[in-house]
Design a protein around this motif. Structure first.
Motif, PDB file in Angstrom:
ATOM      1  N   PHE A   5       0.620  -1.013  -0.161  1.00 18.33           N
ATOM      2  CA  PHE A   5      -0.154  -0.087  -0.016  1.00 18.33           C
ATOM      3  C   PHE A   5       0.747   1.248   0.049  1.00 18.33           C
ATOM      4  CE2 PHE A   5      -2.495   3.386   1.950  1.00 18.33           C
ATOM      5  CZ  PHE A   5      -3.619   3.478   1.198  1.00 18.33           C
ATOM      6  N   TRP A   8       2.326   1.601  -3.543  1.00 21.16           N
ATOM      7  CA  TRP A   8       1.179   2.234  -4.463  1.00 21.16           C
ATOM      8  C   TRP A   8       1.035   3.763  -4.069  1.00 21.16           C
ATOM      9  CZ3 TRP A   8      -3.595   4.160  -3.191  1.00 21.16           C
ATOM     10  CH2 TRP A   8      -4.427   4.360  -4.160  1.00 21.16           C
ATOM     11  N   THR A   9       0.879   4.089  -2.853  1.00 21.05           N
ATOM     12  CA  THR A   9       0.678   5.364  -2.793  1.00 21.05           C
ATOM     13  C   THR A   9       1.844   6.276  -3.194  1.00 21.05           C
ATOM     14  OG1 THR A   9      -0.431   4.759  -0.415  1.00 21.05           O
ATOM     15  CG2 THR A   9       0.386   7.025  -0.603  1.00 21.05           C
ATOM     16  N   SER A  10       3.021   5.702  -3.174  1.00 20.97           N
ATOM     17  CA  SER A  10       4.250   6.696  -3.532  1.00 20.97           C
ATOM     18  C   SER A  10       4.116   6.772  -5.052  1.00 20.97           C
ATOM     19  CB  SER A  10       5.584   5.803  -3.225  1.00 20.97           C
ATOM     20  OG  SER A  10       5.797   5.942  -1.925  1.00 20.97           O
ATOM     21  N   LEU A  12       1.255   6.638  -6.826  1.00 21.67           N
ATOM     22  CA  LEU A  12       0.132   7.581  -6.917  1.00 21.67           C
ATOM     23  C   LEU A  12       0.857   8.877  -6.851  1.00 21.67           C
ATOM     24  CD1 LEU A  12      -3.012   7.919  -7.478  1.00 21.67           C
ATOM     25  CD2 LEU A  12      -3.252   7.947  -5.229  1.00 21.67           C
ATOM     26  N   ASN A  13       1.113   9.362  -5.532  1.00 20.19           N
ATOM     27  CA  ASN A  13       1.982  10.544  -5.620  1.00 20.19           C
ATOM     28  C   ASN A  13       3.053  11.293  -6.705  1.00 20.19           C
ATOM     29  OD1 ASN A  13       0.448  10.946  -3.204  1.00 20.19           O
ATOM     30  ND2 ASN A  13       2.140  10.115  -1.704  1.00 20.19           N
TER      31      ASN A  13
END
Length: 142
Positions: A5, A8-10, A12-13
């Protein structure tokens, strides 16, 4: 094993930063194109301060970005070399890696991938900061 997660967040950012940079760049280019056109028509009345910033800001942002990449690539090279040696050793042996060796190869691959993503984000930060600050300063903020 690392947190998928967080990875994935990285990602997305990073995508958001790239999108914001592209949007801000378009707004800044549109604004500065008018400044350049006005300077071409009347050099004495040109906004020399803004014209001067166009090169110096880019140079600074890209120098910071390049320095960040150079430092990160030097660190990543060590892990890439270790990975190459590990893969080469089992390929040359003609045998499958042990479960421990396979786990180390997978972990190192994951570390390399995460380091590459983090490196890209760090390299984009100064460019993103400059482009979005210019967008706001030039009156084309969201």
């Amino acid at each position: 094993m690392n947190n998928p997660f967080a990875l994935w967040t990285s990602m997305l950012n990073a995508g958001q930063m790239m999108s914001e940079t592209a949007e801000a760049s378009g707004a800044v280019i549109a604004n500065r194109s008018g400044t350049i056109a006005a300077a071409a028509r009347s050099p004495m009345d040109a906004d020399h301060r803004e014209l001067g910033r166009m090169v110096s800001e880019k140079s600074t942002a890209f120098a910071k970005s390049g320095a960040s990449l150079a430092a990160d690539w030097t660190r990543m090279q060590r892990d890439l070399m270790a990975q190459t040696q590990a893969l080469g050793a089992f390929w040359l042996s003609g045998r499958l890696p042990t479960p421990g060796a396979a786990a180390a190869i997978i972990a190192r691959s994951q570390k390399i991938n995460e380091a590459a993503l983090a490196s890209g984000i760090r390299a984009l930060r100064p460019i993103h900061a400059t482009a979005t600050a210019n967008q706001k300063r030039l009156g084309r903020g969201r």
